[in-house]
Design a protein around this motif. Structure first.
Motif, PDB file in Angstrom:
ATOM      1  N   MET A 101       0.854  -1.203   0.000  1.00  0.00           N
ATOM      2  CA  MET A 101       0.000   0.000   0.000  1.00  0.00           C
ATOM      3  C   MET A 101       0.882   1.243   0.000  1.00  0.00           C
ATOM      4  SD  MET A 101      -3.027   0.960   2.648  1.00  0.00           S
ATOM      5  CE  MET A 101      -1.865   1.046   3.998  1.00  0.00           C
ATOM      6  N   ASP A 102       0.492   2.257  -0.748  1.00  0.00           N
ATOM      7  CA  ASP A 102       1.263   3.490  -0.857  1.00  0.00           C
ATOM      8  C   ASP A 102       1.215   4.258   0.457  1.00  0.00           C
ATOM      9  OD1 ASP A 102       2.486   5.803  -1.514  1.00  0.00           O
ATOM     10  OD2 ASP A 102       1.345   6.161  -3.351  1.00  0.00           O
ATOM     11  N   GLU A 103       2.358   4.377   1.118  1.00  0.00           N
ATOM     12  CA  GLU A 103       2.405   4.994   2.438  1.00  0.00           C
ATOM     13  C   GLU A 103       2.116   6.495   2.409  1.00  0.00           C
ATOM     14  OE1 GLU A 103       2.665   3.464   5.222  1.00  0.00           O
ATOM     15  OE2 GLU A 103       2.932   1.491   4.360  1.00  0.00           O
ATOM     16  N   THR A 104       2.172   7.111   1.222  1.00  0.00           N
ATOM     17  CA  THR A 104       1.941   8.556   1.177  1.00  0.00           C
ATOM     18  C   THR A 104       0.526   8.906   1.614  1.00  0.00           C
ATOM     19  OG1 THR A 104       1.297   8.426  -1.142  1.00  0.00           O
ATOM     20  CG2 THR A 104       3.603   8.921  -0.673  1.00  0.00           C
ATOM     21  N   TYR A 105      -0.385   7.945   1.505  1.00  0.00           N
ATOM     22  CA  TYR A 105      -1.760   8.225   1.871  1.00  0.00           C
ATOM     23  C   TYR A 105      -1.979   8.150   3.362  1.00  0.00           C
ATOM     24  CZ  TYR A 105      -2.892   8.141  -3.002  1.00  0.00           C
ATOM     25  OH  TYR A 105      -2.935   8.431  -4.327  1.00  0.00           O
ATOM     26  N   LEU A 106      -0.960   7.772   4.100  1.00  0.00           N
ATOM     27  CA  LEU A 106      -1.076   7.713   5.543  1.00  0.00           C
ATOM     28  C   LEU A 106      -0.575   8.988   6.186  1.00  0.00           C
ATOM     29  CD1 LEU A 106       0.126   4.047   6.104  1.00  0.00           C
ATOM     30  CD2 LEU A 106      -2.134   4.898   5.508  1.00  0.00           C
ATOM     31  N   GLU A 107      -0.040   9.880   5.403  1.00  0.00           N
ATOM     32  CA  GLU A 107       0.479  11.126   5.926  1.00  0.00           C
ATOM     33  C   GLU A 107      -0.599  12.201   5.815  1.00  0.00           C
ATOM     34  OE1 GLU A 107       3.948  11.991   3.720  1.00  0.00           O
ATOM     35  OE2 GLU A 107       4.949  10.100   4.191  1.00  0.00           O
ATOM     36  N   GLU A 108      -0.811  12.905   6.900  1.00  0.00           N
ATOM     37  CA  GLU A 108      -1.898  13.882   6.931  1.00  0.00           C
ATOM     38  C   GLU A 108      -1.678  15.024   5.936  1.00  0.00           C
ATOM     39  OE1 GLU A 108      -3.127  15.160  10.809  1.00  0.00           O
ATOM     40  OE2 GLU A 108      -2.421  13.325  11.739  1.00  0.00           O
ATOM     41  N   ASP A 109      -0.434  15.404   5.674  1.00  0.00           N
ATOM     42  CA  ASP A 109      -0.156  16.557   4.818  1.00  0.00           C
ATOM     43  C   ASP A 109       0.072  16.164   3.356  1.00  0.00           C
ATOM     44  OD1 ASP A 109      -0.309  18.213   7.029  1.00  0.00           O
ATOM     45  OD2 ASP A 109       1.826  17.961   7.501  1.00  0.00           O
ATOM     46  N   ALA A 169      -6.012   8.888  -5.865  1.00  0.00           N
ATOM     47  CA  ALA A 169      -7.017   8.231  -5.032  1.00  0.00           C
ATOM     48  C   ALA A 169      -7.524   6.956  -5.690  1.00  0.00           C
ATOM     49  CB  ALA A 169      -8.184   9.189  -4.777  1.00  0.00           C
ATOM     50  N   TRP A 170      -7.809   7.016  -7.007  1.00  0.00           N
ATOM     51  CA  TRP A 170      -8.270   5.828  -7.713  1.00  0.00           C
ATOM     52  C   TRP A 170      -7.197   4.747  -7.725  1.00  0.00           C
ATOM     53  CZ3 TRP A 170     -13.029   4.742  -8.339  1.00  0.00           C
ATOM     54  CH2 TRP A 170     -13.973   5.735  -8.591  1.00  0.00           C
ATOM     55  N   GLU A 171      -5.957   5.160  -7.889  1.00  0.00           N
ATOM     56  CA  GLU A 171      -4.858   4.182  -7.890  1.00  0.00           C
ATOM     57  C   GLU A 171      -4.734   3.514  -6.522  1.00  0.00           C
ATOM     58  OE1 GLU A 171       0.005   4.032  -8.589  1.00  0.00           O
ATOM     59  OE2 GLU A 171      -1.121   5.877  -8.992  1.00  0.00           O
ATOM     60  N   HIS A 172      -4.874   4.311  -5.483  1.00  0.00           N
ATOM     61  CA  HIS A 172      -4.790   3.778  -4.127  1.00  0.00           C
ATOM     62  C   HIS A 172      -5.910   2.778  -3.857  1.00  0.00           C
ATOM     63  CE1 HIS A 172      -3.985   3.469   0.069  1.00  0.00           C
ATOM     64  NE2 HIS A 172      -5.014   4.209   0.459  1.00  0.00           N
ATOM     65  N   LEU A 173      -7.138   3.123  -4.285  1.00  0.00           N
ATOM     66  CA  LEU A 173      -8.263   2.215  -4.095  1.00  0.00           C
ATOM     67  C   LEU A 173      -8.102   0.948  -4.932  1.00  0.00           C
ATOM     68  CD1 LEU A 173     -11.233   4.757  -4.041  1.00  0.00           C
ATOM     69  CD2 LEU A 173     -10.227   3.538  -2.092  1.00  0.00           C
ATOM     70  N   ASP A 184      -6.007   7.290   6.742  1.00  0.00           N
ATOM     71  CA  ASP A 184      -6.149   7.128   5.298  1.00  0.00           C
ATOM     72  C   ASP A 184      -7.473   7.748   4.863  1.00  0.00           C
ATOM     73  OD1 ASP A 184      -6.298   6.301   2.668  1.00  0.00           O
ATOM     74  OD2 ASP A 184      -5.312   4.388   3.078  1.00  0.00           O
ATOM     75  N   THR A 185      -7.438   9.031   4.527  1.00  0.00           N
ATOM     76  CA  THR A 185      -8.645   9.769   4.188  1.00  0.00           C
ATOM     77  C   THR A 185      -9.338   9.192   2.962  1.00  0.00           C
ATOM     78  OG1 THR A 185      -7.625  11.767   5.069  1.00  0.00           O
ATOM     79  CG2 THR A 185      -9.568  12.063   3.700  1.00  0.00           C
ATOM     80  N   VAL A 186      -8.580   8.718   2.005  1.00  0.00           N
ATOM     81  CA  VAL A 186      -9.153   8.178   0.778  1.00  0.00           C
ATOM     82  C   VAL A 186     -10.062   6.991   1.096  1.00  0.00           C
ATOM     83  CG1 VAL A 186      -8.641   6.989  -1.386  1.00  0.00           C
ATOM     84  CG2 VAL A 186      -7.284   8.967  -0.714  1.00  0.00           C
TER      85      VAL A 186
END
Length: 236
Positions: A1-9, A17-21, A204-206
């Protein structure tokens, strides 16, 4: 999983977002299956046991075909007792029984046990209310024609109340979709569990937004389908 989506900023784009999902496709499908399993078992129990219980509640009311105030009072008290428990507390109260029935206290099968216990009295009360809306003249006409009690129940009561029963079942389904999300918070799995574990606990806001939107779409679809079916079967 892409860790960038776990960072609040971290910036979030539609493409990202689609790629992450898409990367989480297996987890999302599994969560949907778990939610469907919990709902299927709970709603199945509501139809199998809750509907007959609702019919019995109606028939034993004063002045009805099986008039029995004592039995009606006991059944009504039991229904109200179970319905008075908040669902998350009911899960805790039934944890021991759940282990006996499901062999575990976590997972969708375990969560389906308290869901079923909650669904049965919930739908029984909705079914009773739908049956009470049937004009008494319809029942009197069926009795005058010599219909047996079973024929009156199957061919008159359930047929006349079918639109209301479907509307009640739609309400039940939507309510228990929310209950299944609560079950996920305490180890039941499903969409709610995925939203909490990834969306809330891992920031993970997404995933949080996607699961919320998925629940909204499901609720709207269920309500539209229920309204359509009820309208088609309504004789008024």
């Amino acid at each position: 999983m892409d860790e960038t989506y776990l960072e609040e900023d971290a910036p979030i784009t539609w493409a990202g977002a689609w790629e992450h999902l898409a990367d989480m496709q297996e987890e999302i499908v599994q969560a949907a299956i778990e939610t469907a399993l919990m709902l299927g078992i709970g709603l199945g129990a509501a139809l199998l046991f809750g509907l007959p219980l609702g019919v019995l509640l109606y028939l034993t009311r004063r002045g009805n075909m099986a008039d029995n105030p004592w039995l009606h009072g006991v059944l009504s008290w039991v229904v109200n007792l179970v319905r008075s428990f908040p669902f998350i507390i009911l899960m805790v109260v039934l944890s021991g029984f759940t282990r006996i029935v499901a062999g575990t206290s976590i997972g969708p099968l375990a969560a389906a046990v308290p869901l079923s216990f909650a669904a049965i009295p919930y739908f029984a009360r909705l079914a009773e209310q739908s049956l009470r809306e049937i004009p008494r003249g319809v029942l009197e006409a069926a009795q005058a024609m010599g219909a047996s009690p079973l024929q009156i129940i199957v061919k008159v009561l359930l047929v006349e109340a079918r639109a209301g029963l479907i509307a009640g079942f739609t309400i039940l389904t939507i309510s228990f979709l929310s209950y299944s999300a609560v079950a996920g918070v305490v180890g039941g799995g499903g969409i709610g569990d995925l939203a909490i574990r990834y969306g809330y606990q891992r920031y993970d806001t997404v995933v949080l937004v996607a699961m919320s939107l998925l629940l909204i779409v499901l609720v709207q679809g269920i309500q539209l389908a229920g309204n359509y079916a009820a309208a088609r079967l309504d004789k008024r």
